[in-house]
Design an enzyme around this catalytic site. Structure first.
Site, PDB file in Angstrom:
ATOM      1  N   ASP A  38       0.881  -1.242   0.020  1.00 14.18           N
ATOM      2  CA  ASP A  38      -0.076   0.093   0.139  1.00 14.18           C
ATOM      3  C   ASP A  38       0.920   1.122  -0.129  1.00 14.18           C
ATOM      4  O   ASP A  38       1.948   1.084  -0.492  1.00 14.18           O
ATOM      5  CB  ASP A  38      -1.038  -0.154   1.054  1.00 14.18           C
ATOM      6  CG  ASP A  38      -2.259   0.634   0.913  1.00 14.18           C
ATOM      7  OD1 ASP A  38      -2.081   1.614   0.142  1.00 14.18           O
ATOM      8  OD2 ASP A  38      -3.457   0.225   1.245  1.00 14.18           O
ATOM      9  N   ASP A  39       0.328   2.427   0.440  1.00 16.22           N
ATOM     10  CA  ASP A  39       1.069   3.532   0.336  1.00 16.22           C
ATOM     11  C   ASP A  39       2.752   3.337   0.832  1.00 16.22           C
ATOM     12  O   ASP A  39       2.757   3.046   2.018  1.00 16.22           O
ATOM     13  CB  ASP A  39       0.325   4.750   0.878  1.00 16.22           C
ATOM     14  CG  ASP A  39      -0.648   5.249   0.269  1.00 16.22           C
ATOM     15  OD1 ASP A  39      -0.935   5.105  -1.056  1.00 16.22           O
ATOM     16  OD2 ASP A  39      -1.746   5.517   0.851  1.00 16.22           O
TER      17      ASP A  39
END
Length: 434
Positions: free
Chosen positions: A226-227
């Site tokens: 994810d980020d």
């Protein structure tokens, strides 16, 4: 005059210098699979002020209960050993340290002043996250997923030279903290079932900042799904340099506007010298739409906010699957009966003085050729935006890169310079957008 934060710390760290500790506590490990958390808490109680706490090299510590290591002052933590979290799902759901934003749950948090946490290149925190990836498939905000490392209400800290593996949720979060240097940190969260179910790594961000100020992250690596870095609401004066992010969602500001009626500011952000490999996005800004759908953490929307004074510079990108330069204001919980963003566009956001500069590399050809996508809501103010030297190309090198700009002051639909005007100027006297 354009302003960007550039902190690369003079960070007021006399604490990073050699210090004569008044006391040293070496944390004992049971070695028999029982919970070492009581011994860890005891060590910090005895040596957490003007002291030194040592996790021994080549030693495994079993963490089976939450660690709230508070009221620390002038302490060095030598995290030379390996902390392994239990997979007792029921316990962590019931007992994690709670923080209101997105209802996150923290397994180990430090708070206080003048703290050094140094892994000396041997320290490891193992979250044993696979059980959570399987349990939370498609439900990134599942309550109780334990965050293995948090600096919470900390002033003046250094965290360096250690690994976080298989985090249950976000890897490394900084909450209500200021004056933090993060250096030479390695993060890896990978799922056994990623190819079949890529969604089960949702919400395994690398670094997250919330309501924090003056943070520097340098010389680090993340493979987290994810980020890579997410600047969440209240992030100000942030500097990031020399990161490698593999299989992440890129460098994010947001999401903002998740909480109805709440204003989310993010200001003075500089991110430079970043390599993104197999990333979903590049450097992007994301906000929720203008109608709340369900409730945080799984839902939300209809908040407001501002993003000011941001520089994304010197990004090299390989095999990206979405536009590397991106503003999108259409986040919503992907449940049933979600209205369209055109029906409820985000309202009341201000984006000002934001630059993407010197992006090189190539895209995954399966996703098209759009390299710049700046889609601002008609009810947001997007001004003083610059996009310079974006040379990311389709994978084959044969396609022509395209750009999309919507409601960006000074740009036409293909992001060329225009004489477009502000939201206020485009409003008629009765308040209707023209």
């Amino acid at each position: 005059m354009r302003f960007f934060s550039s902190l690369l710390l003079s960070l007021p760290f006399a604490i990073a210098q050699a210090t004569a500790w008044s006391k040293t506590c070496i944390v004992p490990a049971s070695g028999n699979g029982t919970d070492d958390s009581p011994a860890i808490r005891q060590a910090f109680q005895e040596c957490g002020v003007n002291g030194r706490v040592v996790f021994s090299e080549n030693t495994t510590y079993d963490v089976q209960s939450v660690l709230q290591l508070h009221n620390l002052s002038n302490v060095q933590v030598d995290l030379r050993g390996t902390l392994v979290y239990s997979t007792n799902v029921r316990y962590w759901i019931q007992h994690g340290s709670h923080y209101y934003f997105q209802n996150i749950s923290i397994a180990m948090e430090f708070s206080g002043t003048d703290i050094i946490i140094d892994g000396h290149d041997t320290g490891v925190i193992d979250g044993q996250g696979q059980v959570w990836y399987d349990l939370a498939l498609g439900i990134g905000g599942l309550f109780g997923r334990p965050i293995p490392f948090c600096l919470r209400n900390v002033t003046n800290a250094v965290a360096r030279n250690f690994k976080i593996l298989q985090s249950g949720k976000w890897n490394f979060v900084m909450v209500e903290s200021r004056n933090i240097l993060v250096d030479n940190i390695y993060l890896s969260s990978t799922s056994d079932d990623y190819q079949a179910n890529p969604g089960n790594l949702g919400n395994t961000d690398g670094w997250d900042t919330i309501n924090s100020d003056n943070i520097t992250i340098t010389n680090s690596y993340a493979n987290t799904g994810d980020d890579c870095v997410s600047f969440k609401p209240g992030s100000t004066n942030m500097y990031v340099k020399n990161l490698t992010c593999v299989n992440t969602a890129g460098i994010a500001i947001g999401s903002l506007g998740q909480y109805e009626g709440v204003f989310d500011p993010v200001e003075n952000i500089t991110v430079e010298d970043v390599t993104l490999i197999g990333s979903r996005n590049g450097a992007y800004i994301k906000t929720y739409m203008g109608k709340r759908t369900y409730y945080p953490p799984q839902g939300g929307g209809n908040g407001t906010g501002s993003v000011k004074n941001v520089l994304f510079k010197n990004f090299h990108i390989e095999n990206i699957t979405a536009a590397p330069v991106l503003i999108q204001q259409c986040s919503a919980w992907a449940g049933w009966d979600v209205p369209s963003c055109s029906e409820y566009p985000a309202t009341g956001f201000i984006f000002d003085n934001i630059t993407w500069a010197n992006f090189t590399g190539w895209m995954n050809e399966a996703v098209g050729t759009t390299t710049v996508s700046l889609v601002c809501s008609p009810y947001s103010e997007c001004s003083n935006i610059q996009v310079d030297d974006i040379t990311v190309v389709p994978a084959t090198g044969t396609g022509t890169a395209s750009r999309i700009c919507t409601n960006v002051n000074g740009f036409n639909a293909s992001c060329g310079v225009s004489n477009s005007t502000s939201v206020e100027a485009r409003m008629s006297a009765d308040g209707v957008l023209t």
